[in-house]
Design a protein around this motif. Sequence first.
Motif, PDB file in Angstrom:
ATOM      1  N   ALA A  48       0.793  -1.067  -0.028  1.00 41.53           N
ATOM      2  CA  ALA A  48       0.141   0.146  -0.035  1.00 41.53           C
ATOM      3  C   ALA A  48       0.938   1.161  -0.004  1.00 41.53           C
ATOM      4  O   ALA A  48       0.436   2.367  -0.936  1.00 41.53           O
ATOM      5  N   GLU A  49       1.947   1.303   0.873  1.00 43.95           N
ATOM      6  CA  GLU A  49       3.027   2.695   0.731  1.00 43.95           C
ATOM      7  C   GLU A  49       3.584   2.668  -0.612  1.00 43.95           C
ATOM      8  O   GLU A  49       3.712   3.696  -1.018  1.00 43.95           O
ATOM      9  N   ALA A  50       4.027   1.553  -1.272  1.00 47.78           N
ATOM     10  CA  ALA A  50       4.574   1.590  -2.525  1.00 47.78           C
ATOM     11  C   ALA A  50       3.743   2.107  -3.604  1.00 47.78           C
ATOM     12  O   ALA A  50       3.957   3.146  -4.233  1.00 47.78           O
ATOM     13  N   HIS A  51       2.614   1.957  -3.570  1.00 51.40           N
ATOM     14  CA  HIS A  51       1.386   2.247  -4.459  1.00 51.40           C
ATOM     15  C   HIS A  51       1.095   3.751  -4.117  1.00 51.40           C
ATOM     16  O   HIS A  51       0.959   4.574  -5.040  1.00 51.40           O
ATOM     17  N   LYS A  52       1.306   4.369  -2.989  1.00 53.80           N
ATOM     18  CA  LYS A  52       0.875   5.567  -2.496  1.00 53.80           C
ATOM     19  C   LYS A  52       1.963   6.427  -3.051  1.00 53.80           C
ATOM     20  O   LYS A  52       1.794   7.596  -3.446  1.00 53.80           O
ATOM     21  N   GLU A  53       3.236   5.993  -2.767  1.00 49.06           N
ATOM     22  CA  GLU A  53       4.204   6.880  -3.423  1.00 49.06           C
ATOM     23  C   GLU A  53       4.708   6.796  -4.902  1.00 49.06           C
ATOM     24  O   GLU A  53       5.058   7.820  -5.333  1.00 49.06           O
ATOM     25  N   GLN A  54       3.827   5.896  -5.580  1.00 47.77           N
ATOM     26  CA  GLN A  54       3.893   6.122  -7.102  1.00 47.77           C
ATOM     27  C   GLN A  54       2.541   7.034  -7.493  1.00 47.77           C
ATOM     28  O   GLN A  54       2.848   7.520  -8.578  1.00 47.77           O
ATOM     29  N   ASP A  55       1.811   7.350  -6.734  1.00 42.71           N
ATOM     30  CA  ASP A  55       0.719   8.350  -7.216  1.00 42.71           C
ATOM     31  C   ASP A  55       0.996   9.482  -6.987  1.00 42.71           C
ATOM     32  O   ASP A  55       2.120  10.254  -6.623  1.00 42.71           O
TER      33      ASP A  55
END
Length: 55
Positions: A48-55
């Motif tokens: 979830a954190e990795a996906h947040k950073e990509q946004d």
Amino acid sequence: MGKSYGKDWSGATLQEIVEQLEWCGYECEAGKLHMNVAFEELKRRAEAEAHKEQD
């Protein structure tokens, strides 16, 4: 990821920590982590954190 003896993990992302645990085969002196519910939650949060950073 490779061996990381002595690495300072305080600045690592959750994803980097999960990758290192997966690389070592989910094992440490205490045994296997693969089916550990706390590890599964850590992995979920890291993703979830990795996906947040990509946004």
